[in-house]
Design an enzyme around this catalytic site. Structure first.
Site, PDB file in Angstrom:
ATOM      1  N   HIS A  50       0.806  -1.219   0.000  1.00 26.47           N
ATOM      2  CA  HIS A  50       0.000   0.000   0.000  1.00 26.47           C
ATOM      3  C   HIS A  50       0.838   1.267   0.000  1.00 26.47           C
ATOM      4  O   HIS A  50       0.323   2.357  -0.148  1.00 26.47           O
ATOM      5  CB  HIS A  50      -0.924   0.035   1.224  1.00 26.47           C
ATOM      6  CG  HIS A  50      -0.200   0.347   2.506  1.00 26.47           C
ATOM      7  ND1 HIS A  50       0.519  -0.601   3.181  1.00 26.47           N
ATOM      8  CD2 HIS A  50      -0.055   1.499   3.202  1.00 26.47           C
ATOM      9  CE1 HIS A  50       1.056  -0.040   4.258  1.00 26.47           C
ATOM     10  NE2 HIS A  50       0.727   1.237   4.298  1.00 26.47           N
TER      11      HIS A  50
HETATM   12  C1  UD1 Z   1      -1.949   5.802   5.791  1.00 31.15           C
HETATM   13  C2  UD1 Z   1      -0.626   6.214   6.473  1.00 31.15           C
HETATM   14  C3  UD1 Z   1       0.392   5.075   6.351  1.00 31.15           C
HETATM   15  C4  UD1 Z   1      -0.178   3.788   6.886  1.00 31.15           C
HETATM   16  C5  UD1 Z   1      -1.492   3.496   6.184  1.00 31.15           C
HETATM   17  C6  UD1 Z   1      -2.126   2.226   6.680  1.00 31.15           C
HETATM   18  C7  UD1 Z   1      -0.031   8.604   6.351  1.00 31.15           C
HETATM   19  C8  UD1 Z   1       0.866   9.585   5.711  1.00 31.15           C
HETATM   20  N1  UD1 Z   1      -0.031   7.389   5.810  1.00 31.15           N
HETATM   21  O1  UD1 Z   1      -1.681   5.635   4.407  1.00 31.15           O
HETATM   22  O2  UD1 Z   1       1.547   5.414   7.082  1.00 31.15           O
HETATM   23  O3  UD1 Z   1       0.744   2.751   6.659  1.00 31.15           O
HETATM   24  O4  UD1 Z   1      -2.386   4.598   6.392  1.00 31.15           O
HETATM   25  O5  UD1 Z   1      -3.252   1.900   5.978  1.00 31.15           O
HETATM   26  O6  UD1 Z   1      -0.725   8.942   7.295  1.00 31.15           O
HETATM   27  N2  UD1 Z   1      -9.046   5.356   1.534  1.00 31.15           N
HETATM   28  C9  UD1 Z   1     -10.275   4.760   1.497  1.00 31.15           C
HETATM   29  N3  UD1 Z   1     -10.873   4.428   2.671  1.00 31.15           N
HETATM   30  C10 UD1 Z   1     -10.282   4.668   3.881  1.00 31.15           C
HETATM   31  C11 UD1 Z   1      -9.006   5.286   3.904  1.00 31.15           C
HETATM   32  C12 UD1 Z   1      -8.406   5.623   2.723  1.00 31.15           C
HETATM   33  O7  UD1 Z   1     -10.835   4.522   0.435  1.00 31.15           O
HETATM   34  O8  UD1 Z   1     -10.872   4.314   4.917  1.00 31.15           O
HETATM   35  C13 UD1 Z   1      -8.382   5.690   0.250  1.00 31.15           C
HETATM   36  C14 UD1 Z   1      -8.584   7.105  -0.192  1.00 31.15           C
HETATM   37  O9  UD1 Z   1      -8.738   7.104  -1.565  1.00 31.15           O
HETATM   38  C15 UD1 Z   1      -7.295   7.798   0.190  1.00 31.15           C
HETATM   39  C16 UD1 Z   1      -6.279   6.671   0.039  1.00 31.15           C
HETATM   40  O10 UD1 Z   1      -6.989   5.497   0.405  1.00 31.15           O
HETATM   41  O11 UD1 Z   1      -7.014   8.891  -0.630  1.00 31.15           O
HETATM   42  C17 UD1 Z   1      -5.082   6.850   0.934  1.00 31.15           C
HETATM   43  O12 UD1 Z   1      -5.481   7.074   2.302  1.00 31.15           O
HETATM   44  P1  UD1 Z   1      -4.549   7.965   3.274  1.00 31.15           P
HETATM   45  O13 UD1 Z   1      -5.105   7.987   4.634  1.00 31.15           O
HETATM   46  O14 UD1 Z   1      -4.254   9.248   2.635  1.00 31.15           O
HETATM   47  O15 UD1 Z   1      -3.179   7.172   3.290  1.00 31.15           O
HETATM   48  P2  UD1 Z   1      -2.855   5.613   3.329  1.00 31.15           P
HETATM   49  O16 UD1 Z   1      -2.272   5.255   2.029  1.00 31.15           O
HETATM   50  O17 UD1 Z   1      -4.000   4.795   3.840  1.00 31.15           O
END
Ligand code: UD1
Length: 376
Positions: free
Chosen positions: A206
């Site tokens: 991820h």
């Molecule tokens: C975040 C953390 C990372 C951790 C990871 C675990 C930061 C910088 N990154 O990354 O360190 O390893 O979480 O999962 O804080 N999304 C959904 N549903 C959700 C959450 C996210 O669809 O419940 C999608 C969205 O499109 C979003 C993308 O995932 O834009 C990324 O989510 P984000 O919280 O920005 O970062 P992660 O890649 O999950």
């Protein structure tokens, strides 16, 4: 009663905050407030963890959601400031290295509230990782630096942290793992997936550096496809990765490798049932490197570096990078019976939350900080 305010936001935070919240509640000397920023909001990325971990529903939910780093962090700063002014905590406890961790620490420091960072001192020495920036800034401003292993203490000392701020408490996420393993293995997860213990691998990807670039992601999938010709790989797909697979047109490649089985993100217990009985784990997750070391399961880390070197020095982890040929070679080595053996680091013993709760009491003048049974 003095008050501790916990911040959780993203999936890897929940299993770290849960045992601390429970230990403080059981000791009964401090009031607590649990704040969920809502950085992760899907049922499968968030709600299921509260159920699985027996964590009470958050007292405050901010519903921050997704966005760019600036947008997500900025919204969290604005909302957390209101909560801190209303709740007036004596200590803010943040865990890990996600954007919610940084935001919590930043707001608390500007309001002059004492900050504790759980999982302090980890460094990948790679500033391209957003998590590395979050770790460095949070550690710089936290009053209490609670470390999982001696390498973290050494990093902090090298950066000039006063030794009185550093407390080696062990790995709190392993508290949750040890408390949950037997319950997880009673689930029908393996049978439901048609798997036998030790006869399958688990894959997760991820990290932005691995999934946002089609060339890197394609190479990693080709390596996993090779491993999947030898044994099934269960691959729970993170929302970020699912989006990238679709955007980059990589689904055809997956259809050609039936052994690589993509599934929805799993709950904590279901996933632990899967990892604890796996032959091999291939991952770019930080937490999973530690969990595989605690479980004694071979782990190949599909990154160029790790902020958790103890899992390599003592545990079952090997950092193999993202070159498909190298990944294939190392996976074959494990599957041919020549995988790395490891041991569990000191203080990854299931008592870290108890040490943290005792420390918070001592620091806040709410007791002697004695442990209920000797654990130091
Ligand atoms: C975040 C953390 C990372 C951790 C990871 C675990 C930061 C910088 N990154 O990354 O360190 O390893 O979480 O999962 O804080 N999304 C959904 N549903 C959700 C959450 C996210 O669809 O419940 C999608 C969205 O499109 C979003 C993308 O995932 O834009 C990324 O989510 P984000 O919280 O920005 O970062 P992660 O890649 O999950």
């Amino acid at each position: 009663m003095k008050k501790v305010l916990h911040i959780v936001g993203a999936r890897p935070n929940f299993m770290k905050a849960a045992p601390i919240h429970k230990a403080i509640a059981e000791r009964g000397r401090l009031a607590q407030v649990l704040v969920h920023t809502g950085q992760h909001y899907d049922v499968k990325m968030s709600d299921v963890f509260f159920t699985d971990l027996g964590m009470p529903a958050p007292d405050v939910c901010l519903g921050i959601g997704s966005g760019s780093h600036a947008e997500q962090t900025a919204r969290t700063l604005i909302e957390l400031e209101k909560v801190f002014l209303r709740e007036k905590p004596d200590l803010v406890s943040v865990v890990g290295d996600v954007n919610s961790t940084l935001a919590g620490a930043l707001v608390a420091s500007k309001l002059g509230i004492r900050i504790s960072h759980v999982e302090a001192g980890l460094r990948s020495f790679d500033n391209r990782m957003p998590e590395e920036i979050n770790r460095i800034v949070t550690d710089r401003i936290a009053d209490l630096l609670l470390t999982p292993s001696p390498d973290a203490d050494a990093n902090l000392l090298k950066e000039g942290a006063d030794p009185s701020r550093i407390h080696l408490v062990g790995n709190v996420m392993i508290d949750t793992l040890l408390a949950s393993k037997a319950r997880a293995e009673e689930l029908s997860t393996l049978a439901d997936l048609g798997l036998a213990p030790g006869q399958y691998a688990v894959g997760t990807l991820h990290r932005a550096s691995n999934v946002d670039d089609p060339k890197v992601l394609g190479g990693l999938l080709s390596a996993l496809a090779h491993v999947a010709t030898r044994l099934p790989i269960i691959f729970p797909v993170h929302p970020r990765t699912r989006k990238m697979l679709a955007d980059q047109g990589l689904s055809g490649m997956l259809e050609r490798s039936p052994g690589l089985r993509l599934v929805e993100p799993m709950g904590y217990l279901e996933f632990l049932a899967l990892t604890s009985q796996a032959r091999l784990i291939l991952t770019d997750s930080g937490g999973l490197q530690e969990e595989s070391t605690a479980l004694g399961v071979a782990c190949l880390t599909l990154r160029e570096n790790t902020e958790r070197p103890i899992t390599v020095e003592q545990g079952t982890n090997l950092v193999v990078g993202t070159d498909p040929a190298r990944i294939r070679e190392e996976a074959d080595r494990v599957l041919d019976g020549h995988g790395k053996k490891g041991r569990v680091p000191e203080l990854w013993d299931g008592r870290s939350a108890e040490r943290i709760a005792a420390l918070y009491e001592r620091v806040l003048g709410a007791g002697s900080g004695a442990l209920r049974a000797s654990a130091w």
